[in-house]
Design an enzyme around this catalytic site. Structure first.
Site, PDB file in Angstrom:
ATOM      1  N   SER A  48      19.664  21.030  16.715  1.00 44.29           N
ATOM      2  CA  SER A  48      20.456  19.852  16.324  1.00 44.29           C
ATOM      3  C   SER A  48      21.719  19.633  17.171  1.00 44.29           C
ATOM      4  O   SER A  48      22.311  18.567  17.100  1.00 44.29           O
ATOM      5  CB  SER A  48      20.886  19.969  14.874  1.00 44.29           C
ATOM      6  OG  SER A  48      19.812  19.632  14.043  1.00 44.29           O
ATOM      7  N   LYS A  68      21.713  16.653  19.311  1.00 43.98           N
ATOM      8  CA  LYS A  68      21.861  15.322  18.703  1.00 43.98           C
ATOM      9  C   LYS A  68      23.177  14.677  19.132  1.00 43.98           C
ATOM     10  O   LYS A  68      23.277  13.455  19.227  1.00 43.98           O
ATOM     11  CB  LYS A  68      21.811  15.428  17.172  1.00 43.98           C
ATOM     12  CG  LYS A  68      20.435  15.814  16.643  1.00 43.98           C
ATOM     13  CD  LYS A  68      20.466  16.104  15.149  1.00 43.98           C
ATOM     14  CE  LYS A  68      19.079  16.495  14.643  1.00 43.98           C
ATOM     15  NZ  LYS A  68      19.085  16.989  13.272  1.00 43.98           N
ATOM     16  N   TYR A  95      12.221  13.125  20.328  1.00 46.97           N
ATOM     17  CA  TYR A  95      13.096  13.879  19.422  1.00 46.97           C
ATOM     18  C   TYR A  95      12.817  15.389  19.490  1.00 46.97           C
ATOM     19  O   TYR A  95      13.735  16.206  19.575  1.00 46.97           O
ATOM     20  CB  TYR A  95      12.926  13.350  17.983  1.00 46.97           C
ATOM     21  CG  TYR A  95      13.622  14.191  16.942  1.00 46.97           C
ATOM     22  CD1 TYR A  95      14.991  14.050  16.706  1.00 46.97           C
ATOM     23  CD2 TYR A  95      12.926  15.145  16.201  1.00 46.97           C
ATOM     24  CE1 TYR A  95      15.638  14.840  15.750  1.00 46.97           C
ATOM     25  CE2 TYR A  95      13.566  15.935  15.249  1.00 46.97           C
ATOM     26  CZ  TYR A  95      14.912  15.779  15.031  1.00 46.97           C
ATOM     27  OH  TYR A  95      15.556  16.558  14.097  1.00 46.97           O
ATOM     28  N   TYR A 125      25.700  19.712   8.363  1.00 44.66           N
ATOM     29  CA  TYR A 125      24.834  19.373   7.223  1.00 44.66           C
ATOM     30  C   TYR A 125      25.688  19.284   5.962  1.00 44.66           C
ATOM     31  O   TYR A 125      26.746  18.671   5.975  1.00 44.66           O
ATOM     32  CB  TYR A 125      23.691  20.381   7.078  1.00 44.66           C
ATOM     33  CG  TYR A 125      23.169  20.923   8.382  1.00 44.66           C
ATOM     34  CD1 TYR A 125      22.726  20.045   9.369  1.00 44.66           C
ATOM     35  CD2 TYR A 125      23.139  22.278   8.662  1.00 44.66           C
ATOM     36  CE1 TYR A 125      22.249  20.519  10.576  1.00 44.66           C
ATOM     37  CE2 TYR A 125      22.660  22.758   9.868  1.00 44.66           C
ATOM     38  CZ  TYR A 125      22.224  21.874  10.822  1.00 44.66           C
ATOM     39  OH  TYR A 125      21.768  22.341  12.000  1.00 44.66           O
ATOM     40  N   VAL A 132      19.747  24.866  14.165  1.00 46.78           N
ATOM     41  CA  VAL A 132      19.020  25.958  13.515  1.00 46.78           C
ATOM     42  C   VAL A 132      18.563  27.049  14.493  1.00 46.78           C
ATOM     43  O   VAL A 132      18.028  28.070  14.078  1.00 46.78           O
ATOM     44  CB  VAL A 132      17.818  25.472  12.660  1.00 46.78           C
ATOM     45  CG1 VAL A 132      18.278  24.658  11.465  1.00 46.78           C
ATOM     46  CG2 VAL A 132      16.812  24.710  13.496  1.00 46.78           C
TER      47      VAL A 132
HETATM   48  N1  GLN Z   1      14.465  20.334  15.309  1.00 48.50           N
HETATM   49  C1  GLN Z   1      15.002  20.670  14.028  1.00 48.50           C
HETATM   50  C2  GLN Z   1      14.351  19.824  12.949  1.00 48.50           C
HETATM   51  O1  GLN Z   1      14.048  18.686  13.210  1.00 48.50           O
HETATM   52  C3  GLN Z   1      16.483  20.450  14.073  1.00 48.50           C
HETATM   53  C4  GLN Z   1      17.152  20.888  12.813  1.00 48.50           C
HETATM   54  C5  GLN Z   1      18.502  21.484  13.009  1.00 48.50           C
HETATM   55  O2  GLN Z   1      18.861  22.101  13.989  1.00 48.50           O
HETATM   56  N2  GLN Z   1      19.250  21.340  11.972  1.00 48.50           N
HETATM   57  O3  GLN Z   1      14.153  20.278  11.858  1.00 48.50           O
END
Ligand code: GLN
Length: 304
Positions: free
Chosen positions: A64, A67, A189, A240, A258
């Site tokens: 993430s 992003k 993505y 989050y 994650v």
């Molecule tokens: N690629 C992970 C997902 O889509 C990204 C989630 C994350 O790092 N929070 O679940």
């Protein structure tokens, strides 16, 4: 100036022996085998100095964290119209929650949860000629490092197990907030999330957010207002449903993934990246959060 190298070393020694190192994100099968013993910290100060301890030169899955880089590219391309399709409020829910998306008619709460990042991915698929290649080029340009790449195995692993991301993309599509095909947007993505970087490469990639939009090589990518917006989103939505806790403990804008990475920064001062793959219950790196709390306390540097 504090003695940054000494501070990082003290934090490393203090944190590496914590017995509960959290849990690996095994819902992405390709990440399940990563050793929980990995731990690295890297700091880049705005006067160009670089400090590191532990595994700060080992590549890991940014997940993430990328992003934020995608958001910066989308904002550079389409500016304020980004906000017609995605909100700017913390969700207070896990990154892959779907209920809110349905209730709020397909407008994701913010661009740093999965549904929001999928909308950003859609914007990039629409506005980049060769989305994957062009995005990689952007990250390589930010860092001055051509070795940075996607991990195809991780992208594939997410593709075959990412049912909730398919659900989110389909919901977005049903609310007409996805212009391209679900398959094409998710392919982009998943690649975005599979980007591999070391702690030092991530500090370098995020340098522009601490340096008024100019990357390490002094090229302007986004304007002051866009930097302000991105940092505000990292502070309020970067962790989050634990963004409040991160602000409370650490006091910096930042973003976790994650894969166990966290990047945090103080505008005009520094970017710091930690990597420890064991996660807490909210999906944020356990040792990373501890280390960053210690860093802002010891260095007496935070936005507060
Ligand atoms: N690629 C992970 C997902 O889509 C990204 C989630 C994350 O790092 N929070 O679940």
């Amino acid at each position: 100036m504090p003695d940054f190298q000494a501070i990082l070393e003290a934090i490393y020694q203090d944190t590496i022996n914590v017995s509960d190192k959290g849990t690996i994100a095994s819902y992405i099968p390709e990440l399940a085998h990563i050793d929980k013993g990995n731990f690295g910290i890297h700091l880049r100060t705005s006067d160009g100095k670089s400090y590191g301890v532990g595994d700060y030169k080992k590549p890991f899955s940014t997940q993430s964290i990328s992003k934020v880089l995608a958001l910066s590219k989308a904002m550079a391309l389409i500016g304020e119209s980004t906000w017609e399709r995605v909100g700017v409020e913390p969700s207070g829910h896990p990154f892959n929650q779907l209920a809110l998306l349905e209730i709020e008619h397909g407008i994701p709460r913010n661009p740093l949860i999965n549904s929001g990042a999928i909308v950003i991915a859609d914007i990039l698929v629409s506005n980049l000629k060769n989305p994957k290649e062009d995005f990689l080029k952007y990250v390589r340009e930010l860092t001055g490092d051509v070795t940075i790449s996607f991990n195809k195995d991780v992208a594939h692993s997410e593709k075959i197990t990412g049912f909730k991301n398919y659900a989110a993309a389909n919901l977005l599509k049903s609310f007409k907030n996805l212009n391209n095909l679900v398959e094409d947007v998710l392919d982009f993505y998943f690649h975005l999330c599979s980007l591999e970087m070391t702690c030092s490469q991530l500090s370098n990639a995020f340098y522009l957010f601490a340096n008024n939009g100019k990357c390490l090589r002094n090229k302007l990518h986004i304007n002051d207002k866009q930097v302000k917006r991105i940092n505000a989103l990292m502070l309020t939505c970067g962790f989050y449903d634990e963004a409040g806790e991160f602000a409370f403990e650490v006091g910096l804008p930042g973003k976790s993934g994650v894969g166990g990475g966290i990047v945090a920064l103080l505008p005009d001062h520094f970017v710091i990246t930690t990597w420890a793959p064991g996660l807490n219950k909210k999906g944020n790196s356990k040792l990373g959060m501890l280390a960053l709390e210690q860093f802002t306390t010891k260095a007496k540097l935070s936005v507060f």
